[in-house]
Design an enzyme around this catalytic site. Structure first.
Site, PDB file in Angstrom:
ATOM      1  N   GLY A  19       0.839  -1.190   0.000  1.00  0.00           N
ATOM      2  CA  GLY A  19       0.000   0.000   0.000  1.00  0.00           C
ATOM      3  C   GLY A  19       0.875   1.242   0.000  1.00  0.00           C
ATOM      4  O   GLY A  19       1.759   1.387   0.846  1.00  0.00           O
TER       5      GLY A  19
ATOM      6  N   VAL B 218       3.985  -1.308   3.545  1.00  0.00           N
ATOM      7  CA  VAL B 218       3.534   0.066   3.325  1.00  0.00           C
ATOM      8  C   VAL B 218       4.707   0.899   2.824  1.00  0.00           C
ATOM      9  O   VAL B 218       5.819   0.794   3.344  1.00  0.00           O
ATOM     10  CB  VAL B 218       2.966   0.690   4.616  1.00  0.00           C
ATOM     11  CG1 VAL B 218       2.534   2.129   4.359  1.00  0.00           C
ATOM     12  CG2 VAL B 218       1.799  -0.120   5.141  1.00  0.00           C
ATOM     13  N   LYS B 219       4.429   1.702   1.818  1.00  0.00           N
ATOM     14  CA  LYS B 219       5.422   2.655   1.317  1.00  0.00           C
ATOM     15  C   LYS B 219       4.941   4.059   1.632  1.00  0.00           C
ATOM     16  O   LYS B 219       3.790   4.404   1.345  1.00  0.00           O
ATOM     17  CB  LYS B 219       5.600   2.478  -0.194  1.00  0.00           C
ATOM     18  CG  LYS B 219       6.499   3.531  -0.865  1.00  0.00           C
ATOM     19  CD  LYS B 219       6.587   3.269  -2.357  1.00  0.00           C
ATOM     20  CE  LYS B 219       7.224   4.420  -3.111  1.00  0.00           C
ATOM     21  NZ  LYS B 219       7.290   4.185  -4.575  1.00  0.00           N
ATOM     22  N   THR B 220       5.815   4.864   2.240  1.00  0.00           N
ATOM     23  CA  THR B 220       5.415   6.216   2.604  1.00  0.00           C
ATOM     24  C   THR B 220       6.606   7.151   2.552  1.00  0.00           C
ATOM     25  O   THR B 220       7.754   6.724   2.394  1.00  0.00           O
ATOM     26  CB  THR B 220       4.785   6.237   4.013  1.00  0.00           C
ATOM     27  OG1 THR B 220       4.071   7.463   4.185  1.00  0.00           O
ATOM     28  CG2 THR B 220       5.840   6.105   5.108  1.00  0.00           C
TER      29      THR B 220
ATOM     30  N   ASP C  75      12.561   2.902  -1.457  1.00  0.00           N
ATOM     31  CA  ASP C  75      12.099   2.705  -2.825  1.00  0.00           C
ATOM     32  C   ASP C  75      12.334   4.008  -3.562  1.00  0.00           C
ATOM     33  O   ASP C  75      11.513   4.919  -3.507  1.00  0.00           O
ATOM     34  CB  ASP C  75      10.616   2.325  -2.848  1.00  0.00           C
ATOM     35  CG  ASP C  75      10.137   1.941  -4.249  1.00  0.00           C
ATOM     36  OD1 ASP C  75      10.993   1.681  -5.112  1.00  0.00           O
ATOM     37  OD2 ASP C  75       8.912   1.908  -4.469  1.00  0.00           O
TER      38      ASP C  75
END
Length: 295
Positions: free
Chosen positions: A172, A202-204, A251
């Site tokens: 997400g 999770v990527k944030t 990322d």
């Protein structure tokens, strides 16, 4: 009533105490079945539980981004230094060699271009196609606070259900609009919602203050998004600070493929995440390998 401004500082995140992994090295994954664990172990190096992901899925909403005009020429040389590649199924099938041994994180949401309201996304691929591609995970954008927040959350939960049936994790991605503040309170809300509703990763974005609270309160791995291009030392410092505050990896996209020497930067990022180099040491490596690049 839920949390009020007056008691927000009373929360205890225990950021200095790591979450137990119960025999599986990736946060929150001990209860997953074999297929899920196996795929997550392709994204995150089991030796340190960390990942270096290379994102080049920008074209799905903004076309030929600078540095991605010819992915076959700019991205292929970077792949050997990445644990995982984050891309669309169209690019994977048309450009990326099938002999690549990278874990593949496939963009599974989309719809609007930069000319429209970006939060109005839909599911853009079926999980059965992720199986055919041999994806290690699928990625879906989640617009917490956006105009189409509920729709984007529903996109994610539908993919989570399909992923559980297929053994494919869901990443997400917190999508922060210009009107939203990238602080720990907002990022903590977004990442926790995404994890609570079933995403395995999770990527944030990174925030300067209290990022350790964001990662501590999220029961699954948090991967830092690179965002816009920064000076090389600043980008490496941001990555190091995120990792030190509990992120499980980075990322990066524009901070690598828009460099004067992308391969050198990719090597420096990997050395920082997996090799333990400091930002200054990684920056020195970048300059040595690039012949003195100044960007």
């Amino acid at each position: 009533m839920a949390d009020q401004d007056g008691n927000i500082n009373a929360k205890q995140f225990h950021a200095d105490v790591a979450q137990e992994s119960a025999g599986f090295p990736i946060k929150g994954g001990a209860g997953l079945d074999f297929g899920m664990q196996h795929r997550l172990s392709r994204i995150f190096d089991p030796a340190d539980g960390r990942t270096v992901m290379l994102a080049f899925d920008h074209g799905y909403f903004q076309g030929p981004t600078r540095g991605l005009e010819r992915i076959d020429l700019t991205i292929s040389p970077l792949a050997p230094q990445a644990d995982a590649l984050m891309a669309t199924r169209g690019i994977l099938r048309s450009v990326i060699p099938s002999t690549s041994d990278n874990a593949l994180v496939v963009r599974a949401s989309g719809g609007p271009s930069i000319l429209k309201e970006l939060s109005d996304e839909r599911i853009a691929m079926d999980m059965s196609d992720a199986v055919r591609i041999d994806a290690a995970a699928v990625a879906v954008q989640v617009f917490i606070g956006g105009e189409h927040e509920t729709q984007s959350v529903h996109n994610m939960t539908r993919l989570v259900d399909q992923g559980l049936a297929s053994g494919i994790p869901v990443l997400g991605v917190t999508a922060v609009g210009k009107e939203l503040t990238r602080d720990a309170r907002y990022l903590g809300l977004a990442t926790r919602m995404i994890a609570e509703l079933g995403a395995q990763v999770v990527k944030t974005y990174f925030c300067e203050e209290d990022f350790e609270q964001v990662t501590a309160a999220c029961p699954v791995p948090v991967v830092m998004a690179g965002g816009k291009k920064l000076p090389a030392l600043d980008a490496l410092t941001m990555a190091h600070r995120a990792m030190s505050a509990g992120a499980a990896g980075v990322d990066m996209g524009r901070n690598i493929f828009q460099r004067e020497a992308p391969v050198a930067m990719m090597t420096a990022v990997r050395s920082l995440v997996h090799g333990g180099l400091s930002p200054a040491e990684a920056h020195e490596q970048y300059q040595d390998l690039s012949g003195g690049a100044t960007d």
